[in-house]
Structure formats: structure tokens, C-alpha cells
Design a protein around this motif. Structure first.
Motif, PDB file in Angstrom:
ATOM      1  N   ALA A  31       0.842  -1.204   0.000  1.00  0.00           N
ATOM      2  CA  ALA A  31       0.000   0.000   0.000  1.00  0.00           C
ATOM      3  C   ALA A  31       0.874   1.251   0.000  1.00  0.00           C
ATOM      4  O   ALA A  31       0.607   2.203  -0.744  1.00  0.00           O
ATOM      5  N   PHE A  32       1.913   1.256   0.794  1.00  0.00           N
ATOM      6  CA  PHE A  32       2.816   2.400   0.845  1.00  0.00           C
ATOM      7  C   PHE A  32       3.471   2.621  -0.520  1.00  0.00           C
ATOM      8  O   PHE A  32       3.576   3.757  -0.993  1.00  0.00           O
ATOM      9  N   ALA A  33       3.908   1.554  -1.169  1.00  0.00           N
ATOM     10  CA  ALA A  33       4.521   1.671  -2.499  1.00  0.00           C
ATOM     11  C   ALA A  33       3.531   2.267  -3.502  1.00  0.00           C
ATOM     12  O   ALA A  33       3.898   3.125  -4.312  1.00  0.00           O
ATOM     13  N   LEU A  34       2.277   1.837  -3.432  1.00  0.00           N
ATOM     14  CA  LEU A  34       1.266   2.373  -4.351  1.00  0.00           C
ATOM     15  C   LEU A  34       1.037   3.859  -4.109  1.00  0.00           C
ATOM     16  O   LEU A  34       0.823   4.624  -5.059  1.00  0.00           O
ATOM     17  N   GLY A 123      -3.726  -4.205   8.855  1.00  0.00           N
ATOM     18  CA  GLY A 123      -4.087  -2.919   9.413  1.00  0.00           C
ATOM     19  C   GLY A 123      -2.907  -2.116   9.930  1.00  0.00           C
ATOM     20  O   GLY A 123      -1.763  -2.321   9.536  1.00  0.00           O
ATOM     21  N   PHE A 124      -3.209  -1.187  10.830  1.00  0.00           N
ATOM     22  CA  PHE A 124      -2.191  -0.302  11.389  1.00  0.00           C
ATOM     23  C   PHE A 124      -1.359  -1.017  12.449  1.00  0.00           C
ATOM     24  O   PHE A 124      -0.149  -0.863  12.510  1.00  0.00           O
ATOM     25  N   ARG A 134      -0.311  -5.337  20.485  1.00  0.00           N
ATOM     26  CA  ARG A 134      -0.339  -5.095  19.043  1.00  0.00           C
ATOM     27  C   ARG A 134       0.811  -4.167  18.671  1.00  0.00           C
ATOM     28  O   ARG A 134       1.413  -3.539  19.513  1.00  0.00           O
ATOM     29  N   GLY A 135       1.066  -4.062  17.365  1.00  0.00           N
ATOM     30  CA  GLY A 135       2.063  -3.138  16.855  1.00  0.00           C
ATOM     31  C   GLY A 135       3.426  -3.756  16.628  1.00  0.00           C
ATOM     32  O   GLY A 135       4.348  -3.084  16.173  1.00  0.00           O
ATOM     33  N   ARG A 136       3.574  -5.024  16.956  1.00  0.00           N
ATOM     34  CA  ARG A 136       4.868  -5.694  16.787  1.00  0.00           C
ATOM     35  C   ARG A 136       4.800  -6.860  15.808  1.00  0.00           C
ATOM     36  O   ARG A 136       5.815  -7.305  15.294  1.00  0.00           O
ATOM     37  N   ALA A 142       4.580  -2.178  12.484  1.00  0.00           N
ATOM     38  CA  ALA A 142       5.629  -3.197  12.526  1.00  0.00           C
ATOM     39  C   ALA A 142       6.445  -3.219  11.241  1.00  0.00           C
ATOM     40  O   ALA A 142       7.626  -3.596  11.259  1.00  0.00           O
ATOM     41  N   ALA A 143       5.839  -2.779  10.132  1.00  0.00           N
ATOM     42  CA  ALA A 143       6.560  -2.706   8.853  1.00  0.00           C
ATOM     43  C   ALA A 143       7.453  -1.468   8.790  1.00  0.00           C
ATOM     44  O   ALA A 143       8.137  -1.247   7.795  1.00  0.00           O
ATOM     45  N   ASP A 144       7.421  -0.671   9.852  1.00  0.00           N
ATOM     46  CA  ASP A 144       8.245   0.531   9.964  1.00  0.00           C
ATOM     47  C   ASP A 144       7.954   1.545   8.854  1.00  0.00           C
ATOM     48  O   ASP A 144       8.855   2.185   8.325  1.00  0.00           O
ATOM     49  N   LEU A 145       6.668   1.675   8.541  1.00  0.00           N
ATOM     50  CA  LEU A 145       6.220   2.655   7.555  1.00  0.00           C
ATOM     51  C   LEU A 145       5.915   3.964   8.273  1.00  0.00           C
ATOM     52  O   LEU A 145       5.750   3.983   9.494  1.00  0.00           O
ATOM     53  N   PRO A 146       5.814   5.084   7.559  1.00  0.00           N
ATOM     54  CA  PRO A 146       5.637   6.387   8.215  1.00  0.00           C
ATOM     55  C   PRO A 146       4.356   6.495   9.036  1.00  0.00           C
ATOM     56  O   PRO A 146       3.277   6.138   8.558  1.00  0.00           O
ATOM     57  N   TRP A 147       4.507   6.981  10.268  1.00  0.00           N
ATOM     58  CA  TRP A 147       3.369   7.282  11.124  1.00  0.00           C
ATOM     59  C   TRP A 147       3.821   8.237  12.209  1.00  0.00           C
ATOM     60  O   TRP A 147       5.018   8.380  12.456  1.00  0.00           O
ATOM     61  N   VAL A 148       2.865   8.924  12.800  1.00  0.00           N
ATOM     62  CA  VAL A 148       3.165   9.882  13.861  1.00  0.00           C
ATOM     63  C   VAL A 148       2.217   9.651  15.025  1.00  0.00           C
ATOM     64  O   VAL A 148       1.127   9.100  14.867  1.00  0.00           O
TER      65      VAL A 148
END
Length: 150
Positions: A31-34, A123-124, A134-136, A142-148
């Protein structure tokens, strides 16, 4: 754009294998690549405002609650709110905490004549790990994509 075509093809194959009614199922990194490669690709985060505020946001995502906190009552204006922010033929990629609500969002958007709907699997936050967190294990974070986080 060749990479985008391969990702969309794989997402469509997944959807067929999973018996989904919408166009495709994406992994977070896909999704990030798209988002980087397709100008009319939109990430629609359907998590509730509390999740966005407390857990984290994806920069540039369109935020439209599918259900509202704390009752988790369905948003009766969901499709109208999505339609206000996107074009009918945009590539719409829906994301929630772990992939369930976004699956439903992609389904109802497809039923509402948005032809290019995708669910972001995991998901997120992804699934719970062995300690119940969650989150790991899978997901956008977990994919280390951009988030704040605020």
C-alpha cells in the motif's frame, strides 16, 4: 509504474483466493509503495478518532470514521464522507487497526460504485503478539512505515 502493476495484480489474486467482493488485498508495504507510485491512490484510515489520537496517524491519510468511539456505533454518513474526499475512480486503500473494519469499508465502498477498492491486510497495528500487545506482529507500524503519534 511497472512495480505498481505487479502489486495490483498480486492484490487482485489475493482477493480472488480469499473470495473478496472488492478489487484486492494489500500488505502494508505494498500500500505504501502504491501511494508513492500512483497519483490517484488514496489511503483511507477508517479507525475512530480516539485510535488516531492515542495510537497514531499516517501522514497524508484521509481519516473517515467507520465506527465512532466509545459506542462503536456505525457512521451512517461514511460513504458520503468518503465521496466528499475522493474521486470515483481513485485507487482507494482502506486501513483500520487489524484489517476487519477496513474489509467492511472496502466492501461497502465497492457496493457504492467505487470500482477500485482495496483492503490493507494486517491494518495499522496487526495481530496481538504472544504477550497480547499489538504493533509488533504485522501491520503498518511493525513494517516501519511512516506514522506519527501526538
Amino acid at each position: 509504474m511497472e512495480n505498481a502493476s505487479k502489486i495490483l495484480e498480486k492484490a487482485h489474486e489475493r482477493a480472488e483466493e480469499m473470495g473478496l467482493s472488492y478489487k484486492g488485498a494489500l500488505l502494508p508495504a505494498e500500500a505504501f509503495a502504491l501511494l508513492q507510485e500512483i497519483p490517484n491512490a488514496k489511503l483511507i484510515d477508517v479507525r475512530c478518532k480516539a485510535e488516531l489520537d492515542w495510537v497514531g496517524r499516517i501522514p497524508g491519510a484521509i481519516e473517515v470514521e467507520l465506527k465512532t468511539y466509545p459506542s462503536m456505533q456505525s457512521n451512517p454518513n461514511f460513504i458520503d464522507q468518503v465521496a466528499e474526499k475522493v474521486e470515483q475512480d481513485d485507487v482507494l486503500m482502506f486501513l483500520c487497526r487489524s484489517g476487519g473494519r477496513s474489509d467492511y469499508a472496502a466492501t461497502i465502498a465497492t457496493q457504492s460504485d467505487f470500482p477500485n477498492c482495496y483492503n490493507i491486510l494486517e491494518g495499522f497495528e496487526g495481530d496481538k503478539d504472544e504477550t497480547g500487545h499489538r504493533g509488533r506482529k504485522g501491520g503498518w507500524k511493525a513494517a516501519d512505515l511512516p506514522w506519527v503519534q501526538s
